[in-house]
Design a protein around this motif. Structure first.
Motif, PDB file in Angstrom:
ATOM      1  N   GLU A   1      -0.634  15.260  -3.556  1.00 40.24           N
ATOM      2  CA  GLU A   1      -0.888  16.197  -2.457  1.00 40.24           C
ATOM      3  C   GLU A   1       0.408  16.802  -1.927  1.00 40.24           C
ATOM      4  O   GLU A   1       0.401  17.894  -1.357  1.00 40.24           O
ATOM      5  CB  GLU A   1      -1.709  15.523  -1.336  1.00 40.24           C
ATOM      6  N   THR A   2       1.519  16.117  -2.153  1.00 41.53           N
ATOM      7  CA  THR A   2       2.796  16.679  -1.682  1.00 41.53           C
ATOM      8  C   THR A   2       3.466  17.457  -2.806  1.00 41.53           C
ATOM      9  O   THR A   2       4.325  18.301  -2.566  1.00 41.53           O
ATOM     10  CB  THR A   2       3.756  15.561  -1.234  1.00 41.53           C
ATOM     11  N   GLY A   3       3.079  17.142  -4.059  1.00 43.37           N
ATOM     12  CA  GLY A   3       3.695  17.806  -5.205  1.00 43.37           C
ATOM     13  C   GLY A   3       5.127  17.341  -5.427  1.00 43.37           C
ATOM     14  O   GLY A   3       5.875  17.946  -6.183  1.00 43.37           O
ATOM     15  N   LYS A   4       5.515  16.257  -4.771  1.00 48.88           N
ATOM     16  CA  LYS A   4       6.912  15.796  -4.909  1.00 48.88           C
ATOM     17  C   LYS A   4       6.971  14.597  -5.855  1.00 48.88           C
ATOM     18  O   LYS A   4       6.774  14.745  -7.046  1.00 48.88           O
ATOM     19  CB  LYS A   4       7.500  15.497  -3.532  1.00 48.88           C
ATOM     20  N   THR A   5       7.198  13.415  -5.298  1.00 47.04           N
ATOM     21  CA  THR A   5       7.348  12.231  -6.154  1.00 47.04           C
ATOM     22  C   THR A   5       5.980  11.732  -6.618  1.00 47.04           C
ATOM     23  O   THR A   5       5.156  11.317  -5.810  1.00 47.04           O
ATOM     24  CB  THR A   5       8.063  11.119  -5.360  1.00 47.04           C
ATOM     25  N   HIS A   6       5.753  11.759  -7.933  1.00 49.86           N
ATOM     26  CA  HIS A   6       4.499  11.242  -8.465  1.00 49.86           C
ATOM     27  C   HIS A   6       4.635   9.747  -8.734  1.00 49.86           C
ATOM     28  O   HIS A   6       5.720   9.178  -8.623  1.00 49.86           O
ATOM     29  CB  HIS A   6       4.125  11.988  -9.744  1.00 49.86           C
ATOM     30  N   LEU A   7       3.510   9.123  -9.115  1.00 52.06           N
ATOM     31  CA  LEU A   7       3.504   7.672  -9.272  1.00 52.06           C
ATOM     32  C   LEU A   7       4.568   7.195 -10.262  1.00 52.06           C
ATOM     33  O   LEU A   7       5.297   6.241  -9.996  1.00 52.06           O
ATOM     34  CB  LEU A   7       2.107   7.210  -9.716  1.00 52.06           C
ATOM     35  N   ILE A   8       4.682   7.867 -11.390  1.00 49.71           N
ATOM     36  CA  ILE A   8       5.628   7.385 -12.399  1.00 49.71           C
ATOM     37  C   ILE A   8       7.068   7.551 -11.907  1.00 49.71           C
ATOM     38  O   ILE A   8       7.925   6.697 -12.159  1.00 49.71           O
ATOM     39  CB  ILE A   8       5.383   8.065 -13.786  1.00 49.71           C
TER      40      ILE A   8
ATOM     41  N   ARG B   1      -3.514  10.559   1.027  1.00 52.62           N
ATOM     42  CA  ARG B   1      -2.251  10.565   1.787  1.00 52.62           C
ATOM     43  C   ARG B   1      -1.303   9.564   1.140  1.00 52.62           C
ATOM     44  O   ARG B   1      -1.658   8.398   0.973  1.00 52.62           O
ATOM     45  CB  ARG B   1      -2.466  10.127   3.253  1.00 52.62           C
ATOM     46  N   SER B   2      -0.120  10.043   0.780  1.00 50.04           N
ATOM     47  CA  SER B   2       0.845   9.165   0.098  1.00 50.04           C
ATOM     48  C   SER B   2       1.937   8.738   1.066  1.00 50.04           C
ATOM     49  O   SER B   2       2.388   9.533   1.893  1.00 50.04           O
ATOM     50  CB  SER B   2       1.488   9.903  -1.073  1.00 50.04           C
TER      51      SER B   2
ATOM     52  N   LYS C   1       0.851  -1.203   0.000  1.00 54.06           N
ATOM     53  CA  LYS C   1       0.000   0.000   0.000  1.00 54.06           C
ATOM     54  C   LYS C   1       0.878   1.241   0.000  1.00 54.06           C
ATOM     55  O   LYS C   1       1.741   1.398   0.857  1.00 54.06           O
ATOM     56  CB  LYS C   1      -0.878  -0.016   1.245  1.00 54.06           C
ATOM     57  N   ILE C   2       0.659   2.101  -0.981  1.00 52.51           N
ATOM     58  CA  ILE C   2       1.492   3.313  -1.051  1.00 52.51           C
ATOM     59  C   ILE C   2       0.651   4.591  -0.919  1.00 52.51           C
ATOM     60  O   ILE C   2       1.204   5.686  -0.867  1.00 52.51           O
ATOM     61  CB  ILE C   2       2.326   3.359  -2.359  1.00 52.51           C
ATOM     62  N   GLU C   3      -0.659   4.420  -0.903  1.00 48.01           N
ATOM     63  CA  GLU C   3      -1.521   5.623  -0.865  1.00 48.01           C
ATOM     64  C   GLU C   3      -2.820   5.255  -0.166  1.00 48.01           C
ATOM     65  O   GLU C   3      -3.264   4.114  -0.208  1.00 48.01           O
ATOM     66  CB  GLU C   3      -1.779   6.072  -2.313  1.00 48.01           C
ATOM     67  N   ASP C   4      -3.439   6.240   0.471  1.00 50.84           N
ATOM     68  CA  ASP C   4      -4.751   6.027   1.089  1.00 50.84           C
ATOM     69  C   ASP C   4      -5.609   7.257   0.778  1.00 50.84           C
ATOM     70  O   ASP C   4      -5.085   8.343   0.539  1.00 50.84           O
ATOM     71  CB  ASP C   4      -4.591   5.840   2.607  1.00 50.84           C
TER      72      ASP C   4
ATOM     73  N   GLY D   1      -3.480   1.372  -3.736  1.00 53.61           N
ATOM     74  CA  GLY D   1      -3.971   2.524  -2.986  1.00 53.61           C
ATOM     75  C   GLY D   1      -5.455   2.664  -3.267  1.00 53.61           C
ATOM     76  O   GLY D   1      -6.013   1.939  -4.081  1.00 53.61           O
ATOM     77  N   ILE D   2      -6.080   3.576  -2.579  1.00 51.29           N
ATOM     78  CA  ILE D   2      -7.507   3.806  -2.812  1.00 51.29           C
ATOM     79  C   ILE D   2      -7.698   4.546  -4.145  1.00 51.29           C
ATOM     80  O   ILE D   2      -8.562   4.212  -4.937  1.00 51.29           O
ATOM     81  CB  ILE D   2      -8.109   4.605  -1.636  1.00 51.29           C
ATOM     82  N   ASN D   3      -6.869   5.539  -4.388  1.00 54.33           N
ATOM     83  CA  ASN D   3      -6.859   6.222  -5.684  1.00 54.33           C
ATOM     84  C   ASN D   3      -5.381   6.392  -6.065  1.00 54.33           C
ATOM     85  O   ASN D   3      -4.784   7.454  -5.897  1.00 54.33           O
ATOM     86  CB  ASN D   3      -7.570   7.575  -5.582  1.00 54.33           C
ATOM     87  N   LEU D   4      -4.833   5.281  -6.544  1.00 56.93           N
ATOM     88  CA  LEU D   4      -3.385   5.143  -6.732  1.00 56.93           C
ATOM     89  C   LEU D   4      -2.767   6.238  -7.595  1.00 56.93           C
ATOM     90  O   LEU D   4      -1.660   6.715  -7.336  1.00 56.93           O
ATOM     91  CB  LEU D   4      -3.124   3.768  -7.362  1.00 56.93           C
TER      92      LEU D   4
END
Ligand code: SF4
Length: 422
Positions: free
Chosen positions: A190-197, A155-156, A133-136, A181-184
Motif C-alpha cells: 500500500e505504500t509502494g516502498k519496502t516490500h516483504l522481501i 496497513r504495514s 506483527k508487521i502488517e494488519d 500479519g493478517i495478509n503478510l
C-alpha cells in the motif's frame, strides 16, 4: 493494579496481546495469569469461525465469575461484529469496539502516558519464539472470510520500526522471530516502498544471529523474484512456507474468490521445491464450502495428497457475517455430518503425509529452537523446517537457543526423538 490477559484466535492477536502486555508493564501494571485474581481481565477475542465466537463468550463468562469486583474488557475481532451478534451484556463488562484496541484499553484504564507507540517497546512474552506483527488488514475479500470486514485495509508497519524491534529482540537473546500479519504478503504494497522481501533482506543484514520465519503467505503473493531473493538469504530464513490452499478444486477456488487455480498452486510448489527439495510446506484448507459436491471434494482430497504437505490446519466451513458464502450456506450448505467426514478424510491424508515428511529426516541434522519442557522432563522445540522434536538430555542454559541435533527416531507417529551432537 493487577491485569490478566487472555488471547483467542490467531497469532496476530497473540502479538497484539504481547504488545499490550509490554505497554501495561511500562506503566507498572502487574500482569498476572488469567486463573489468578485480578482487578481487570482483558479478553482479546476472535471471530474467524462460529467456534471462536462461542469460545469468546465462554471466556467472558469465566472472567466475570472470577471476581465479583473485577472489570472485564472485551477487545478484538468479536467486538467488531454486528451488534445483534454480540449477545453479551453485564454491568462489569466493557466491550471495546475499536480498531486500535490496545490504545483504547490504555485510555479506559486511564494510562495516558503509554499512548505513544514507541519503537523501543517489544512484545512481552516468555516464549522463545517471538512473533512480530508487521502488517494488519486485508483487501482481498475472499468470499467466506470476515476478516477484512473486521480488520480493515492493509496497513504495514514502518520498516525502520520493525528493524529496531528485531534488533532489540536479538539483543535480548531472541533467536527466532516470526514475522506475522493478517495478509503478510501484502506488506508494503500500500505504500509502494519496502516490500516483504526487501524487509527480510534488511532484517538479515541488520541482525546477526536470529532466524526469521514467515507466519503465512498467500499463494497469489509469491512470485519468482520473491523466491529467488528468499533463497539467497540462506539459513537466516527458515526453509518453511505456510501457504493457504483452502481448496484443491478449481470450481470451489473460483467461488471462494481466491484468485488462483490448482495449476498455479502446483506450479508454485514445483518452483519452490526446485530451490529446496526438502522445504516444509504447510497449509490451511476448508471443507464443506457451500455447494462443494462429492466430486469437488474428491478433487481436493487428491490434490491435497499429491502436494504432500508437512502440516495442515483443516477448517470446517462456518458461515460468517458480511460474507457472500454465508448467504449461499442457506441454499447450498453441506450437511454437518458430511463436513465432519470430509474433515476426517483430510486429517488422515495429512497424518500420513506429515509422517512421511518427518521420517525423511531420520539420521539427518537439523537446528532446533529449544522451547519448553514437558512432564517427562523432555525438552520440546521446533526445527527450522517446523518439525516438533523432543530432546532427551539438555542443559537449562540451552533454553531459547538454537542447537544442532540429529533426528534419531520417529515416535507416536508425530513426535521425533533426537540426540544432541549432530
Ligand atoms: S486473503 Fe482471504 S482468507 Fe486471508 S484474510 Fe484476506 S480475505 Fe481472509
Amino acid at each position: 493494579m493487577k491485569v490478566a490477559i487472555k488471547t483467542l484466535g490467531c497469532k496476530v492477536n497473540q502479538c497484539e496481546s504481547d504488545y499490550l502486555a509490554a505497554l501495561l508493564k511500562k506503566e507498572n501494571v502487574a500482569l498476572v495469569d488469567f486463573d489468578q485474581e485480578a482487578d481487570c481481565y482483558i479478553i482479546n477475542s476472535c471471530a474467524v469461525t462460529a467456534m471462536s465466537e462461542k469460545k469468546t463468550r465462554q471466556w467472558v463468562s469465566r472472567a466475570l465469575r472470577k471476581n465479583q469486583y473485577s472489570h472485564v474488557f472485551l477487545i478484538g475481532c468479536y467486538t467488531r461484529l454486528p451488534r445483534q451478534h454480540i449477545r453479551l451484556s453485564h454491568p462489569r463488562l466493557h466491550i471495546i469496539d475499536a480498531m486500535d484496541k490496545n490504545q483504547a484499553v490504555l485510555r479506559q484504564l486511564r494510562l495516558a502516558k503509554a499512548h505513544s507507540e514507541s519503537s523501543t517497546i517489544i512484545p512481552e512474552t516468555k516464549r522463545a519464539r517471538v512473533w512480530l506483527k508487521i502488517e494488519d488488514g486485508c483487501d482481498h475479500f475472499c468470499r467466506y472470510c470476515v476478516v477484512p470486514h473486521l480488520r480493515g485495509s492493509v496497513r504495514s508497519e514502518d520498516p525502520n520500526r520493525v528493524i529496531r524491534q528485531a534488533t532489540l529482540l536479538e539483543n535480548r537473546g531472541t533467536q527466532e522471530i516470526v514475522l506475522c500479519g493478517i495478509n503478510l504478503g501484502m506488506y508494503g504494497k500500500e505504500t509502494g516502498k519496502t516490500h516483504l522481501i526487501q524487509l527480510l533482506e534488511k532484517l538479515v543484514k541488520k541482525t546477526s544471529v536470529v532466524r526469521f520465519r514467515l507466519s503465512s503467505i498467500e499463494p497469489f503473493l509469491i512470485d519468482s523474484e520473491f523466491l529467488k531473493r528468499y533463497f539467497t538469504l540462506g539459513h537466516r530464513v527458515c526453509p518453511h512456507f505456510h501457504i493457504p490452499l483452502q481448496s484443491g478444486c478449481d470450481q470451489v477456488l473460483e467461488r471462494m474468490g481466491r484468485g488462483y487455480t490448482t495449476d498455479m498452486y502446483h506450479q508454485l510448489m514445483t518452483t519452490i521445491r526446485q530451490y529446496d527439495q526438502r522445504i516444509a510446506i504447510s497449509t490451511d484448507i476448508i471443507v464443506g464450502f457451500p455447494g462443494e459436491t462429492d466430486a469437488n471434494f474428491a478433487d481436493t482430497a487428491q490434490f491435497f495428497q499429491d502436494i504432500g504437505f508437512s502440516r495442515a490446519h483443516i477448517f470446517i466451513f462456518s458461515p460468517r457475517p458480511f460474507t457472500p458464502a454465508s448467504q449461499w450456506e442457506k441454499s447450498q450448505g453441506v450437511p454437518h455430518f458430511i463436513k465432519k467426514e470430509r474433515e476426517r478424510i483430510l486429517t488422515e491424508i495429512i497424518h500420513q503425509s506429515q509422517l512421511k515428511y518427518y521420517r525423511s529426516f531420520i539420521g539427518k541434522s537439523l537446528s532446533v529452537l529449544v522451547e519448553t519442557q514437558d512432564n517427562n522432563r523432555k525438552v520440546t522445540g521446533y526445527s527450522e523446517n517446523y518439525i516438533p522434536v523432543k530432546i532427551e538430555s539438555i542443559s537449562p542454559a540451552d533454553y531459547g537457543h538454537i542447537i544442532p541435533v540429529r533426528i534419531e527416531e520417529e515416535h507416536n507417529n508425530i513426535i521425533i526423538f533426537i540426540r544432541l551432537g549432530a
